[in-house]
Design a protein around this motif. Structure first.
Motif, PDB file in Angstrom:
ATOM      1  N   ASN A 206       0.810  -1.205   0.000  1.00 48.87           N
ATOM      2  CA  ASN A 206       0.000   0.000   0.000  1.00 48.87           C
ATOM      3  C   ASN A 206       0.849   1.263   0.000  1.00 48.87           C
ATOM      4  O   ASN A 206       1.912   1.315   0.626  1.00 48.87           O
ATOM      5  N   CYS A 207       0.391   2.270  -0.719  1.00 50.37           N
ATOM      6  CA  CYS A 207       1.013   3.590  -0.712  1.00 50.37           C
ATOM      7  C   CYS A 207      -0.100   4.625  -0.537  1.00 50.37           C
ATOM      8  O   CYS A 207      -0.928   4.798  -1.439  1.00 50.37           O
ATOM      9  N   SER A 208      -0.119   5.282   0.604  1.00 55.47           N
ATOM     10  CA  SER A 208      -1.103   6.340   0.862  1.00 55.47           C
ATOM     11  C   SER A 208      -0.440   7.690   0.664  1.00 55.47           C
ATOM     12  O   SER A 208       0.718   7.869   1.053  1.00 55.47           O
TER      13      SER A 208
ATOM     14  N   GLU B 221       4.085  -8.257 -15.986  1.00 54.84           N
ATOM     15  CA  GLU B 221       4.385  -9.610 -15.491  1.00 54.84           C
ATOM     16  C   GLU B 221       3.528  -9.885 -14.245  1.00 54.84           C
ATOM     17  O   GLU B 221       2.309  -9.896 -14.326  1.00 54.84           O
ATOM     18  N   ARG B 222       4.136 -10.121 -13.092  1.00 52.55           N
ATOM     19  CA  ARG B 222       3.388 -10.492 -11.885  1.00 52.55           C
ATOM     20  C   ARG B 222       2.923  -9.272 -11.083  1.00 52.55           C
ATOM     21  O   ARG B 222       2.321  -9.428 -10.021  1.00 52.55           O
ATOM     22  N   LEU B 223       3.191  -8.077 -11.563  1.00 53.15           N
ATOM     23  CA  LEU B 223       2.870  -6.858 -10.831  1.00 53.15           C
ATOM     24  C   LEU B 223       1.721  -6.100 -11.482  1.00 53.15           C
ATOM     25  O   LEU B 223       1.643  -6.007 -12.703  1.00 53.15           O
ATOM     26  N   LYS B 224       0.868  -5.553 -10.630  1.00 44.02           N
ATOM     27  CA  LYS B 224      -0.228  -4.713 -11.099  1.00 44.02           C
ATOM     28  C   LYS B 224      -0.375  -3.551 -10.136  1.00 44.02           C
ATOM     29  O   LYS B 224      -0.487  -3.748  -8.924  1.00 44.02           O
ATOM     30  N   ALA B 225      -0.373  -2.340 -10.677  1.00 39.92           N
ATOM     31  CA  ALA B 225      -0.510  -1.141  -9.857  1.00 39.92           C
ATOM     32  C   ALA B 225      -1.860  -0.502 -10.120  1.00 39.92           C
ATOM     33  O   ALA B 225      -2.312  -0.422 -11.270  1.00 39.92           O
ATOM     34  N   THR B 226      -2.490  -0.042  -9.039  1.00 40.18           N
ATOM     35  CA  THR B 226      -3.783   0.631  -9.137  1.00 40.18           C
ATOM     36  C   THR B 226      -3.727   1.941  -8.376  1.00 40.18           C
ATOM     37  O   THR B 226      -2.878   2.128  -7.485  1.00 40.18           O
ATOM     38  N   LEU B 227      -4.639   2.847  -8.703  1.00 38.56           N
ATOM     39  CA  LEU B 227      -4.624   4.180  -8.090  1.00 38.56           C
ATOM     40  C   LEU B 227      -6.036   4.637  -7.757  1.00 38.56           C
ATOM     41  O   LEU B 227      -6.954   4.506  -8.577  1.00 38.56           O
ATOM     42  N   THR B 228      -6.201   5.160  -6.516  1.00 38.76           N
ATOM     43  CA  THR B 228      -7.425   5.854  -6.138  1.00 38.76           C
ATOM     44  C   THR B 228      -7.042   7.284  -5.781  1.00 38.76           C
ATOM     45  O   THR B 228      -5.885   7.670  -5.910  1.00 38.76           O
ATOM     46  N   LYS B 229      -7.996   8.053  -5.290  1.00 38.25           N
ATOM     47  CA  LYS B 229      -7.707   9.456  -4.967  1.00 38.25           C
ATOM     48  C   LYS B 229      -6.850   9.603  -3.711  1.00 38.25           C
ATOM     49  O   LYS B 229      -6.330  10.683  -3.438  1.00 38.25           O
ATOM     50  N   LYS B 230      -6.707   8.520  -2.941  1.00 38.74           N
ATOM     51  CA  LYS B 230      -5.948   8.622  -1.695  1.00 38.74           C
ATOM     52  C   LYS B 230      -4.788   7.647  -1.608  1.00 38.74           C
ATOM     53  O   LYS B 230      -3.909   7.813  -0.757  1.00 38.74           O
ATOM     54  N   GLU B 231      -4.813   6.596  -2.421  1.00 39.90           N
ATOM     55  CA  GLU B 231      -3.787   5.579  -2.271  1.00 39.90           C
ATOM     56  C   GLU B 231      -3.564   4.793  -3.556  1.00 39.90           C
ATOM     57  O   GLU B 231      -4.389   4.850  -4.490  1.00 39.90           O
ATOM     58  N   SER B 232      -2.468   4.064  -3.540  1.00 35.00           N
ATOM     59  CA  SER B 232      -2.145   3.170  -4.644  1.00 35.00           C
ATOM     60  C   SER B 232      -1.771   1.817  -4.048  1.00 35.00           C
ATOM     61  O   SER B 232      -1.239   1.735  -2.945  1.00 35.00           O
TER      62      SER B 232
END
Lengths: 110, 115
Positions: free
Chosen positions: A22-24, A60-71
């Motif tokens: 998690n990244c906030s 590959e095995r990684l997927k990144a997602t983004l919201t307005k407060k965190e990734s």
């Protein structure tokens, strides 16, 4: 003040055991959110850039997602070679700099 | 893929000495950066450089620090009088800003040890 917080600080996974990092962030205006991988004693290696909420990127095995407060950085069926520190950084409007979090140290055991 | 290179990989110096860290950014990039990472801490921005001048600097980048692009390929960071607390990994980065993005490419780093 613009801030980036990553959790957990460290994560131990068995090979094949999927998980998420998690990244906030709290920023004045997000220009972009970046994920980097860093191996010990090396420079950050670029993985993904995300620009707007709802955006997703895969490699590959990684997927990144983004919201307005965190990734989130989702790791599917990790392998030992995925062991590294994963850094999240943001760039805000009207500045050049990247603001980094402290990273998540991932260890994947066979 | 093109890479940012840095020399030396490790520099040991005595407190009060001047050091110059060198970087060769990717050839068609126009924006250059220095970051540092003290052992166990986060990567911190020092300075950005564009069109032969500093475009932004952090509070860390005081009068002891300077940057220069002495020719068409090198980008240097000078620390005039090193302190113990300057011991860190120093990373150079470069980027080319396009409508497609502004990814910063990082070099392998120079480990500076001040004794």
């Amino acid at each position: 003040e613009d801030q980036v917080t990553q959790s957990p600080e460290a994560l131990r996974l068995q090979e094949g055991e999927s998980s998420s990092l998690n990244c906030s962030y709290t920023v004045s205006g997000l220009r972009g959110l970046f994920w980097y991988r860093q191996d010990p004693g090396k420079g950050p290696e670029f993985l993904f850039t995300l620009y707007s909420a709802g955006e997703e990127k895969e490699k590959e095995r990684l997927k990144a997602t983004l919201t307005k407060k965190e990734s989130f950085l989702h790791i599917t069926a990790p392998k030992p070679e995925d062991s590294a520190t994963y850094l999240c950084a943001v760039r805000v409007f009207n500045t050049d700099k990247l603001i980094f979090g402290t990273g998540t140290r991932l260890q994947v055991f066979p | 893929e093109p890479e940012v290179t840095q020399t030396p990989s490790h520099q040991v110096t005595q407190m009060g000495q001047e050091v110059i860290l060198r970087c060769v950014p990717i050839s068609n990039h126009l924006y250059f950066y220095w970051y540092r990472q003290i052992l166990g801490q986060k990567v911190e921005f020092l300075v950005s450089f564009y069109n032969n001048e500093i475009s932004e600097k952090s509070e860390i980048f005081d009068d002891q620090f300077s940057v220069e692009r002495p020719d068409g390929s090198n980008f240097t960071l000078k620390i005039r009088s090193t302190k113990l607390e300057d011991s860190a990994m120093y990373f150079c980065a470069s980027s080319v800003r396009t409508s497609g993005g502004d990814r910063q490419y990082f070099g392998p780093g120079t480990r500076l040890t001040v004794t």
